[in-house]
Design an enzyme around this catalytic site. Structure first.
Site, PDB file in Angstrom:
ATOM      1  CG  LEU A  13      -1.742  -1.276   1.441  1.00  0.00           C
ATOM      2  CD1 LEU A  13      -2.660  -1.112   2.654  1.00  0.00           C
ATOM      3  CD2 LEU A  13      -2.545  -1.633   0.196  1.00  0.00           C
ATOM      4  NE  ARG A  20       0.257  10.694   9.794  1.00  0.00           N
ATOM      5  CZ  ARG A  20      -0.168   9.488  10.188  1.00  0.00           C
ATOM      6  NH1 ARG A  20      -0.216   9.180  11.475  1.00  0.00           N
ATOM      7  NH2 ARG A  20      -0.529   8.590   9.291  1.00  0.00           N
ATOM      8  CE  LYS A 353      35.683  14.138 -17.766  1.00  0.00           C
ATOM      9  NZ  LYS A 353      35.206  14.884 -18.930  1.00  0.00           N
ATOM     10  NE  ARG A 444      61.088  27.211 -19.115  1.00  0.00           N
ATOM     11  CZ  ARG A 444      61.261  26.075 -18.422  1.00  0.00           C
ATOM     12  NH1 ARG A 444      60.228  25.370 -18.020  1.00  0.00           N
ATOM     13  NH2 ARG A 444      62.467  25.652 -18.148  1.00  0.00           N
TER      14      ARG A 444
HETATM   15  C1  UD1 Z   1      -1.973   2.171   9.798  1.00  0.00           C
HETATM   16  C2  UD1 Z   1      -3.010   1.326  10.518  1.00  0.00           C
HETATM   17  C3  UD1 Z   1      -2.647   1.264  11.993  1.00  0.00           C
HETATM   18  C4  UD1 Z   1      -1.265   0.682  12.154  1.00  0.00           C
HETATM   19  C5  UD1 Z   1      -0.236   1.471  11.335  1.00  0.00           C
HETATM   20  C6  UD1 Z   1       1.075   0.725  11.337  1.00  0.00           C
HETATM   21  C7  UD1 Z   1      -5.145   1.697   9.335  1.00  0.00           C
HETATM   22  C8  UD1 Z   1      -6.455   2.371   9.343  1.00  0.00           C
HETATM   23  N1  UD1 Z   1      -4.325   1.920  10.362  1.00  0.00           N
HETATM   24  O1  UD1 Z   1      -2.083   3.479  10.326  1.00  0.00           O
HETATM   25  O2  UD1 Z   1      -3.585   0.418  12.686  1.00  0.00           O
HETATM   26  O3  UD1 Z   1      -0.896   0.704  13.527  1.00  0.00           O
HETATM   27  O4  UD1 Z   1      -0.682   1.601   9.970  1.00  0.00           O
HETATM   28  O5  UD1 Z   1       2.113   1.443  10.758  1.00  0.00           O
HETATM   29  O6  UD1 Z   1      -4.849   0.958   8.412  1.00  0.00           O
HETATM   30  N2  UD1 Z   1      -2.345   4.009   2.088  1.00  0.00           N
HETATM   31  C9  UD1 Z   1      -2.860   3.789   0.822  1.00  0.00           C
HETATM   32  N3  UD1 Z   1      -4.080   4.287   0.516  1.00  0.00           N
HETATM   33  C10 UD1 Z   1      -4.819   4.983   1.411  1.00  0.00           C
HETATM   34  C11 UD1 Z   1      -4.292   5.197   2.711  1.00  0.00           C
HETATM   35  C12 UD1 Z   1      -3.050   4.693   3.014  1.00  0.00           C
HETATM   36  O7  UD1 Z   1      -2.225   3.170  -0.014  1.00  0.00           O
HETATM   37  O8  UD1 Z   1      -5.929   5.402   1.056  1.00  0.00           O
HETATM   38  C13 UD1 Z   1      -1.004   3.480   2.409  1.00  0.00           C
HETATM   39  C14 UD1 Z   1      -0.055   4.569   2.820  1.00  0.00           C
HETATM   40  O9  UD1 Z   1       0.634   5.070   1.689  1.00  0.00           O
HETATM   41  C15 UD1 Z   1       0.879   3.858   3.797  1.00  0.00           C
HETATM   42  C16 UD1 Z   1       0.016   2.744   4.368  1.00  0.00           C
HETATM   43  O10 UD1 Z   1      -1.097   2.608   3.507  1.00  0.00           O
HETATM   44  O11 UD1 Z   1       1.991   3.313   3.126  1.00  0.00           O
HETATM   45  C17 UD1 Z   1      -0.461   3.062   5.785  1.00  0.00           C
HETATM   46  O12 UD1 Z   1      -1.212   4.277   5.755  1.00  0.00           O
HETATM   47  P1  UD1 Z   1      -1.061   5.355   6.902  1.00  0.00           P
HETATM   48  O13 UD1 Z   1      -1.963   6.481   6.589  1.00  0.00           O
HETATM   49  O14 UD1 Z   1       0.360   5.646   7.151  1.00  0.00           O
HETATM   50  O15 UD1 Z   1      -1.690   4.550   8.133  1.00  0.00           O
HETATM   51  P2  UD1 Z   1      -1.358   4.754   9.668  1.00  0.00           P
HETATM   52  O16 UD1 Z   1      -2.067   5.952  10.142  1.00  0.00           O
HETATM   53  O17 UD1 Z   1       0.091   4.662   9.905  1.00  0.00           O
HETATM   54 CA    CA Z   2       1.863   4.724   8.625  1.00  0.00          CA
END
Ligand code: UD1
Ligand code: CA
Length: 461
Positions: A13, A20, A353, A444
């Site tokens: 994902l 943040r 280089k 020179r």
């Molecule tokens: C998430 C988990 C949390 C866990 C934590 C661990 C959920 C709701 N929460 O929170 O329980 O403790 O990871 O690190 O899943 N992403 C997508 N599509 C989206 C949203 C996110 O691809 O629509 C991807 C982000 O790019 C990221 C990953 O999913 O790589 C996690 O998303 P992030 O928003 O960081 O979740 P956390 O708040 O860390």
């Molecule tokens: Ca995360």
């Protein structure tokens, strides 16, 4: 037995914006020890030899795809990222294996061993949904794992948690193993956005599977392995943790690291035994250092190979090759294509280089050697310049200096030009024509001496 052989797909994902981070760049492209964050999840995935690895992209999707083009990956576009649950749902058409391992793109330090442990546990527990958990010293923003009678019953996100729930120490790593069943996709499609972030939470699946006794959670004992990167403070923490790991592995393999707090190393760099890394050493990209070398203090090496017994200090080397027992520095700059022969010396404000410096040759002071070949044992005097760029010409012109040649101080060698073996070029010469072997070339103006000139001038004044 058969369970271990069940087919596996991995979904990473990587579509989130990474709010943040407060960055224009997608979070998963921020570098960690010089490699993009997502690279680590990809390597962890590929280590399992899955049937396919699917990367869900969204925010900055084109940039992310471009950064990993040519890799054995399949990209799926989430469009507007609406939560981790939505991200997995979007990947559905790409998945066909019996099991799906879900990896977040922002958990870079996970070792393949933890993933293998989860896959085994998934089978042993007879689960359809299993996930890795941890107990970090500070659970902050992680989802809390609510257990009843020892079994996980749901995950509650920190923002949605009550004070009691926030006190739970066991948290979700975001790494899941799922059995590919129609039920899974029904459950995903049935998620709601009734939560603090108004997103589809993948974590809500746990409650759904727990009700059917099909959810399992494996506590991984090393929380640092599963740390997630949400902001730049997390990124710096991961950087420190990874650096400690890389340097520890080197030290255990026989490398002396004088001050690990000041040595920076890429995961793709290698160092041979009995090499000493002094403070301020950076070994970046695919740098490879042989055994018995002394690197640093103050060494910045990118994609550079250094052979056994060489010394490099207070210098910058990029795309260079340094032969055995050669000495580089202090204050040398080796640019791409610089190849330094065995036992040769380059230093004290010398730039090289796209040039080969032969075995035992010396370029010890204030020189520029570009697009050149310097023969074995040649001595290049202070201030020597290879003039490789001629007005009106696009390609750089080459200079060849034969073995054992002696180039006097402050010579300008106007390329294309050849200095023969054993030839001598007088100090201050501007050489525009080839010099035959063993000849002396001096260019020179004759020195003019006027006896008493200054004194007479003084009397007149
Ligand atoms: C998430 C988990 C949390 C866990 C934590 C661990 C959920 C709701 N929460 O929170 O329980 O403790 O990871 O690190 O899943 N992403 C997508 N599509 C989206 C949203 C996110 O691809 O629509 C991807 C982000 O790019 C990221 C990953 O999913 O790589 C996690 O998303 P992030 O928003 O960081 O979740 P956390 O708040 O860390
Ligand atoms: Ca995360």
């Amino acid at each position: 037995m058969g369970q271990m052989a069940e087919s596996l797909d991995v979904v990473i994902l990587a579509a989130g914006k990474g709010t943040r981070m407060r960055s224009r760049r997608p979070k998963v492209l921020h570098p960690l020890a010089g490699l993009p964050l997502l690279e680590y999840s990809i390597r962890a995935a590929l280590a399992l030899a899955p049937a396919r690895t699917v990367v869900v992209v969204g925010f900055g999707g084109d940039e992310v795809r471009a950064a990993f083009s040519g890799r054995p990956l399949q990209f799926v576009d989430q469009g507007d990222p609406r939560g981790t649950g939505h991200a997995l749902l979007v990947a559905k058409p790409a998945l066909s294996a019996r099991r799906t391992l879900v990896l977040p793109g922002d958990v870079p330090l996970v070792p393949p061993a933890a993933l293998r442990a989860l896959l085994s546990y998934h089978a042993e527990a007879g689960a359809e949904l299993s996930f890795l958990t941890m107990e970090p010293p500070d659970p902050r923003a992680y989802g809390r794992v609510v257990r009843e009678d020892g079994r996980p019953v749901r995950i509650v996100e920190a923002q949605d948690a009550t004070a009691d729930e926030r006190a739970i120490r066991e948290v979700n790593s975001g790494i899941y193993c799922l059995t590919n069943t129609p039920h899974l996709w029904q459950a995903l499609a049935g998620l709601s956005t009734d939560n603090a972030k108004a997103e589809y939470y993948l974590t809500d699946l746990v409650a759904v599977f727990a009700r059917r006794g099909k959810a399992a959670a494996l506590l991984w004992p090393h929380a640092e392995d599963l740390m997630g990167i949400n902001d730049r403070v997390d990124l710096a923490r991961a950087e420190a943790a990874l650096r400690t790991r890389l340097l520890t592995a080197l030290m255990q393999a026989g490398v002396t690291v004088v001050d690990p707090a000041t040595v920076y190393i890429s995961p793709d760099a290698t160092v041979g035994p009995d090499t000493v890394l002094h403070p301020g050493t950076h070994l970046l990209g695919h740098t490879a250092i042989g055994g018995g070398c002394a690197i640093g203090p103050g060494a910045y090496l990118v994609d550079t190979e250094v052979e056994a017994g060489a010394r490099v200090w207070y210098s910058v080397l990029e795309g260079a090759y340094v032969g055995p027992a050669a000495q580089i520095g202090p204050y040398a700059h080796l640019r791409p294509g610089a190849r330094i022969g065995a036992g040769a010396r380059v230093g004290n404000f010398v730039e090289v280089k796209a040039a080969f410096i032969g075995e035992g040759a010396k370029v010890s002071h204030l020189a520029y050697i570009g697009d050149a070949e310097v023969g074995a044992g040649a001595n290049i005097g202070a201030g020597t310049i290879t003039c490789n760029l001629q007005p009106g010409r696009k390609e750089k012109q080459r200079t060849e200096i034969g073995p054992g040649a002696f180039i006097g101080s402050n010579a300008a060698l106007v390329a294309p030009v050849r200095i023969g073996e054993g030839a001598v070029v007088g100090a201050g010469s501007v050489i525009t024509e080839d010099v035959p072997p063993y000849a002396l070339a001096v260019e020179r103006s004759p020195q003019v001496v006027k006896p008493g000139w200054a004194k007479e001038r003084g009397e007149q004044g």
